[in-house]
Design a protein around this motif. Structure first.
Motif, PDB file in Angstrom:
ATOM      1  N   PHE A  22      47.662  37.941  64.400  1.00 24.53           N
ATOM      2  CA  PHE A  22      46.909  38.468  65.530  1.00 24.53           C
ATOM      3  C   PHE A  22      45.620  37.684  65.716  1.00 24.53           C
ATOM      4  O   PHE A  22      44.856  37.505  64.768  1.00 24.53           O
ATOM      5  N   VAL A  34      36.036  44.923  69.163  1.00 27.48           N
ATOM      6  CA  VAL A  34      37.046  43.905  68.877  1.00 27.48           C
ATOM      7  C   VAL A  34      38.278  44.145  69.745  1.00 27.48           C
ATOM      8  O   VAL A  34      38.777  45.265  69.809  1.00 27.48           O
ATOM      9  N   PHE A  37      42.226  42.773  70.407  1.00 22.87           N
ATOM     10  CA  PHE A  37      43.295  42.036  69.748  1.00 22.87           C
ATOM     11  C   PHE A  37      44.330  41.545  70.751  1.00 22.87           C
ATOM     12  O   PHE A  37      44.575  42.187  71.780  1.00 22.87           O
ATOM     13  N   GLY A  38      44.948  40.420  70.417  1.00 20.48           N
ATOM     14  CA  GLY A  38      46.118  39.972  71.150  1.00 20.48           C
ATOM     15  C   GLY A  38      47.341  40.767  70.732  1.00 20.48           C
ATOM     16  O   GLY A  38      47.273  41.612  69.844  1.00 20.48           O
ATOM     17  N   ILE A  39      48.473  40.484  71.391  1.00 17.82           N
ATOM     18  CA  ILE A  39      49.683  41.269  71.131  1.00 17.82           C
ATOM     19  C   ILE A  39      50.405  40.843  69.866  1.00 17.82           C
ATOM     20  O   ILE A  39      51.328  41.513  69.426  1.00 17.82           O
TER      21      ILE A  39
END
Lengths: 118, 111
Positions: free
Chosen positions: A90, A106, A108-110
């Motif tokens: 991630f 924060v 997060f990407g997938i």
């Protein structure tokens, strides 16, 4: 507002081959950038982070990433994949807490699942 | 040093039941978070607490409530569980200029 785009939800590499996991971000202020790794049935743990200073950062397990402001990218690389690198990765972005009043949100990407083929 | 501790690790609920997920950190961090992780969707922020006494909605707050009980503890409550809340829930904490520390997760199934 900040966001993260990870290109490729699944990546397969042969053992010993180069690992390249892509991450692009957007942020209205200079960002902090992170890569986390998640092994099956576990929480996330930090691989490496960029806050300020040197744009090439080295992390654990031989991984490194380079912050490229002009490309808004923070791609993760490792010269030679090992079977133990199979996991989900991630990318994450946060505001610089010194610019955002001390609070660090924060995003997060997938995630990208890395498969290492023997 | 335990870091971030979540309880329970696994839970099965019937639709309409309520439950509270507990989270505690021993690193004296100011900020705490609750995320849910679903296949193909990564981690989505449910609620966060920038400091003791404050909480704010994240990306997917509907159906959840939180309590920042003190600096150490941040709980997540499902008042009336729905199958759409089947997920893995992670609690995390951070301090400025450091990474997020995560608990081991709670696997929740709502039937």
């Amino acid at each position: 507002a900040q966001s993260v785009t990870q290109l490729g939800s699944h990546v397969s590499v042969s053992e010993g081959a180069l690992v390249l996991l892509r991450c692009n971000y957007s942020s209205s202020v200079p960002p902090y950038l992170f890569w986390y790794v998640q092994y099956p049935n576990q929480g996330l743990q930090l691989l490496l982070k960029y806050t300020t200073g040197a744009t090439l950062v080295k992390g654990i397990n031989g991984f490194e990433a380079e912050f490229k402001k002009s490309e808004t990218s923070f791609h993760l690389t490792k010269p030679s994949a090992h079977m133990s690198d199979a996991a989900e990765y991630f990318c994450a972005v946060s505001d610089n807490p010194h610019l955002s009043g001390g609070y660090q949100k924060v995003t997060f990407g997938i995630g990208t699942k890395l498969q290492v083929i023997p | 040093n335990a870091g971030v501790t979540q309880t329970p690790k696994f839970q099965v609920l019937k639709t309409g039941q309520s439950m509270t997920l507990q989270c505690a950190q021993d690193m004296n961090h100011n900020s705490m978070y609750w995320y849910r992780q679903d296949p193909g969707m990564g981690l989505r922020l449910i609620y966060y607490s920038a400091s003791e006494g404050t909480t704010d909605k994240g990306e997917v707050p509907n159906g959840y409530n939180v309590s920042r009980l003190n600096k150490r503890e941040f709980s997540l409550r499902l008042e009336s569980a729905a199958p759409s809340q089947t997920s893995v829930y992670f609690c995390a904490s951070t301090e400025s200029n450091t990474e997020a520390f995560f608990g081991q997760g709670t696997r929740l199934t709502v039937v």
